[in-house]
Design a protein around this motif. Structure first.
Motif, PDB file in Angstrom:
ATOM      1  N   UNK A   1     -13.487 -32.154 -42.309  1.00 49.22           N
ATOM      2  CA  UNK A   1     -12.882 -31.663 -41.070  1.00 49.22           C
ATOM      3  C   UNK A   1     -13.557 -32.406 -39.923  1.00 49.22           C
ATOM      4  N   UNK A   2     -12.749 -33.110 -39.131  1.00 50.81           N
ATOM      5  CA  UNK A   2     -13.264 -33.785 -37.940  1.00 50.81           C
ATOM      6  C   UNK A   2     -12.791 -32.969 -36.736  1.00 50.81           C
ATOM      7  N   UNK A   3     -13.746 -32.386 -36.006  1.00 53.36           N
ATOM      8  CA  UNK A   3     -13.424 -31.383 -34.991  1.00 53.36           C
ATOM      9  C   UNK A   3     -13.483 -31.939 -33.575  1.00 53.36           C
ATOM     10  N   UNK A   4     -12.453 -31.602 -32.806  1.00 54.31           N
ATOM     11  CA  UNK A   4     -12.487 -31.830 -31.354  1.00 54.31           C
ATOM     12  C   UNK A   4     -12.926 -30.538 -30.685  1.00 54.31           C
ATOM     13  N   UNK A   5     -13.772 -30.650 -29.676  1.00 53.60           N
ATOM     14  CA  UNK A   5     -14.425 -29.480 -29.098  1.00 53.60           C
ATOM     15  C   UNK A   5     -13.430 -28.448 -28.558  1.00 53.60           C
ATOM     16  N   UNK A   6     -12.301 -28.914 -28.015  1.00 47.54           N
ATOM     17  CA  UNK A   6     -11.379 -27.994 -27.345  1.00 47.54           C
ATOM     18  C   UNK A   6     -10.844 -26.910 -28.281  1.00 47.54           C
ATOM     19  N   UNK A   7     -10.854 -27.163 -29.595  1.00 47.13           N
ATOM     20  CA  UNK A   7     -10.240 -26.213 -30.524  1.00 47.13           C
ATOM     21  C   UNK A   7     -11.231 -25.180 -31.063  1.00 47.13           C
ATOM     22  N   UNK A   8     -12.520 -25.470 -31.010  1.00 44.53           N
ATOM     23  CA  UNK A   8     -13.518 -24.500 -31.460  1.00 44.53           C
ATOM     24  C   UNK A   8     -14.861 -24.865 -30.813  1.00 44.53           C
ATOM     25  N   UNK A   9     -15.020 -24.543 -29.514  1.00 45.21           N
ATOM     26  CA  UNK A   9     -16.195 -25.014 -28.760  1.00 45.21           C
ATOM     27  C   UNK A   9     -17.529 -24.569 -29.360  1.00 45.21           C
ATOM     28  N   UNK A  10     -17.616 -23.334 -29.818  1.00 41.13           N
ATOM     29  CA  UNK A  10     -18.908 -22.854 -30.316  1.00 41.13           C
ATOM     30  C   UNK A  10     -19.316 -23.560 -31.612  1.00 41.13           C
ATOM     31  N   UNK A  11     -18.356 -23.789 -32.482  1.00 46.84           N
ATOM     32  CA  UNK A  11     -18.634 -24.507 -33.745  1.00 46.84           C
ATOM     33  C   UNK A  11     -19.054 -25.954 -33.441  1.00 46.84           C
ATOM     34  N   UNK A  12     -18.366 -26.550 -32.507  1.00 45.14           N
ATOM     35  CA  UNK A  12     -18.691 -27.920 -32.088  1.00 45.14           C
ATOM     36  C   UNK A  12     -20.120 -27.974 -31.534  1.00 45.14           C
ATOM     37  N   UNK A  13     -20.443 -27.001 -30.677  1.00 47.00           N
ATOM     38  CA  UNK A  13     -21.771 -26.986 -30.050  1.00 47.00           C
ATOM     39  C   UNK A  13     -22.869 -26.742 -31.082  1.00 47.00           C
ATOM     40  N   UNK A  14     -22.557 -25.959 -32.123  1.00 48.12           N
ATOM     41  CA  UNK A  14     -23.519 -25.785 -33.213  1.00 48.12           C
ATOM     42  C   UNK A  14     -23.840 -27.134 -33.856  1.00 48.12           C
ATOM     43  N   UNK A  15     -22.790 -27.933 -34.114  1.00 46.42           N
ATOM     44  CA  UNK A  15     -23.017 -29.249 -34.737  1.00 46.42           C
ATOM     45  C   UNK A  15     -23.774 -30.191 -33.806  1.00 46.42           C
ATOM     46  N   UNK A  16     -23.544 -30.064 -32.502  1.00 47.88           N
ATOM     47  CA  UNK A  16     -24.318 -30.851 -31.522  1.00 47.88           C
ATOM     48  C   UNK A  16     -25.797 -30.485 -31.595  1.00 47.88           C
ATOM     49  N   UNK A  17     -26.075 -29.188 -31.694  1.00 45.88           N
ATOM     50  CA  UNK A  17     -27.469 -28.729 -31.801  1.00 45.88           C
ATOM     51  C   UNK A  17     -28.093 -29.219 -33.110  1.00 45.88           C
TER      52      UNK A  17
END
Length: 581
Positions: free
Chosen positions: A513-529
């Motif tokens: 799954x390749x995620x764009x932030x707009x569709x699930x911001x919290x999940x995206x931010x977890x991966x950034x962390x």
């Protein structure tokens, strides 16, 4: 004037679901199994799913203009019923039934839908029910949701609908045109299902396990070509061995299977248990190869010209969840982009029937860019579930959750612990995509085995998949092809195989799954962390459930599952639950 359409699936006695379109926008969609806690919800109607959709949109039954169902009557003059009767000559009672009473299943299904609608409070004298052919519903769920504006090739492969098993066509200017259909028993999906049964799994549930087993085997060890062939534009399954009915079925302990004793004579006893061993791994590899080869031959034959013209393909039906086939399709030079309906199986036909009727009535539907279409729960609801749970969980609310949750959970993951992740709206379709997931750090040695043994209790040889940032996808997967739904596998770049080994399968691929932030911001931010902590913006992601259970829907479901496993951490919205010890 506004247009509200409720799609209801469940025609084939499994995977009932509901989907609600309002003015071309998919407002809500959910599978019945999630609410009733019964995987595939066999022989049920989508009552709870429909109730959720209406409640989420804040509408009443009287506000629904059309109920769309993905199953339709097939006329006596059409080829389908006669083909069925001819090919099943050895079961004359079934053949006669197809000709004389060929729409009995449709009428039975429509009655059950009417019963379900009455329970929901619909006025059966006023409600308009529109029937859409099953494979047209699959086709619509792929084409109309793809967002493709050019002429688009459409492919549908599944077990069967009314009689059709396989669909080839194209979409242009919003209209779907049929090119060719194959009919039962000539079903590539049905053949894969029959071999799935032979390999010891349940048909309509275990096909992905066969696909997961296949890379461990050698497809050249056994020649499966006798099972099916595609010649002169026709697919023919060998019903001496598979896709059998009636007296030709192999029976064991009172249960009949979709293969014959002749298959046992050829390949030996059917597989039992959890071990993936010789020769069964080679049988899985041979079936997977036959499936890929025939699907690609059929695609070339019927859709090759359209693909060379525009390069766009939309794919649905249970066969579209075969991610290895999809990898081969994407590798074709004539294919610029493949859209696979994320709920490709029969649950997705609720979306397909509703989208088809919407377009027929002049209202185009939006591109499907995410599957976060189910229920969501507030912190207050989560806390209430914790307070009344008999296990008396230890929990705390993390202040400023949008910052605190990604930071705290990333640290727990980086320390090697799996985490149950329950955030936002539940996903529609079979894949956990960061709404209801169990997460792990893919660079932590042994985390996949730990999840398997302590939490999922599933076969050791099954792969775990990665979710990743859109900045990481092109590096790790060596392509910029969109991959938002885990419907494709990709070859993993050599460097990344050692960086995130826990999410790379035996054959060097990942179903990503390749995620764009707009569709699930919290999940995206977890991966950034996690990227800041480990250097990798990738997380191991598997569905939040135990083996044999549907994906979790509510906070109470999550707590039940949490306390029935060896998980130590569960985060639901801003609420962190920690198990002592």
């Amino acid at each position: 004037m506004s247009l509200t359409i409720l799609g209801l699936s469940g025609a084939l006695t499994h995977d009932p679901s509901a989907a609600l379109y309002i003015d071309g926008r998919l407002v809500a969609a959910a599978e019945e199994e999630r609410f009733v806690r019964d995987k595939h919800a066999k022989n049920r109607m989508p009552y709870e799913a429909a109730k959720f959709c209406l409640a989420f949109a804040g509408i009443k039954p009287r506000d629904v203009d059309v109920v769309a169902i993905p199953f339709a009557p097939i006329g006596i003059t059409e080829k389908a019923r006669w083909h069925y009767a001819k090919r099943y000559w050895y079961a004359p009672d079934r053949g006669l039934d197809a000709i004389v009473l060929g729409n009995r299943r449709f009428h039975r299904y429509k009655k059950r839908i009417e019963w379900c609608l009455a329970q929901l409070g619909f006025d059966l004298k006023k409600v308009r029910i529109e029937a859409v052919e099953h494979h047209l519903a699959h086709a619509s769920s792929a084409y109309h949701c793809s967002g493709f504006t050019e002429k688009t090739a459409i492919m549908g492969i599944d077990g069967k609908g009314e009689y059709a098993t396989t669909f080839f066509g194209y979409g242009e200017n919003g209209r779907i045109h049929k090119i060719k259909e194959f009919y039962d028993p000539d079903s590539l999906g049905g053949l894969y299902g029959a071999i799935t049964e032979y390999l010891g799994f349940e048909m309509l549930d275990g096909e992905y396990k066969v696909m997961g087993m296949a890379p461990y085997g050698d497809p050249s060890r056994y020649d499966f070509s006798r099972l099916a062939k595609f010649e002169r534009g026709e697919l023919v399954i060998n019903t001496d061995y598979a896709n059998v009915i009636g007296l030709r079925r192999y029976k064991e302990q009172g249960k009949g299977y979709y293969f014959s004793p002749k298959l046992i004579d050829w390949l030996g006893p059917m597989r039992h248990g959890d071990i993936a061993d010789d020769p069964y791994i080679h049988y899985a590899a041979s079936m997977q190869k036959l499936f890929e080869d025939l699907a690609l031959q059929m695609m070339d034959h019927y859709l090759g010209d359209i693909l060379r013209e525009t390069g766009r393909l939309a794919f649905a039906g249970g066969g579209a969840l075969n991610v290895k086939l999809n990898q081969k399709i994407i590798a074709r030079p004539e294919v610029k982009e493949l859209f696979v309906q994320p709920a490709s199986g029969d649950s997705g036909t609720a979306v397909g029937a509703a989208s088809y009727v919407s377009v027929q009535r002049g209202v185009a539907v939006e591109k499907m860019e995410h599957v976060y279409l189910g229920p969501r729960y507030t912190n207050e609801e989560v806390v209430a579930a914790c307070a009344r749970h008999p296990a008396q969980p230890t929990w705390q609310v993390l202040e400023d959750g949008d910052v605190a949750v990604p930071q705290r959970i990333a640290r727990i993951l980086a320390d090697g612990h799996p985490v149950a992740w329950f955030q936002g709206r539940m996903e529609f379709g079979p894949r956990a995509l960061g709404g209801r997931s169990i997460l792990g750090c893919p660079s932590a040695p042994g985390v996949a085995d730990r999840i398997n043994e302590q939490i999922k209790f599933r076969e050791r040889w099954r792969p775990f998949c990665p979710s990743m940032l859109d900045t990481v996808g092109p590096q790790m997967l060596q392509t910029d092809h969109p991959a938002p739904f885990m419907t494709f596998t990709f070859e993993v770049a050599e460097e990344w195989k050692t960086r995130v080994p826990e999410v790379v399968h035996e054959d060097g691929t990942s179903r990503a799954q390749v995620l764009r932030r707009e569709f699930n911001p919290r999940y995206y931010d977890l991966m950034k962390e996690l990227e800041a902590l480990t250097g990798n913006g990738v997380v191991l992601n598997t569905s939040l459930n135990r083996r044999g259970e549907p994906m979790i829907c509510s906070p109470t479901d999550a707590l039940d599952m949490f306390f029935g496993s060896d998980l130590q951490y569960l985060v639901m919205e801003d609420v962190l639950v920690v198990k002592e010890g």
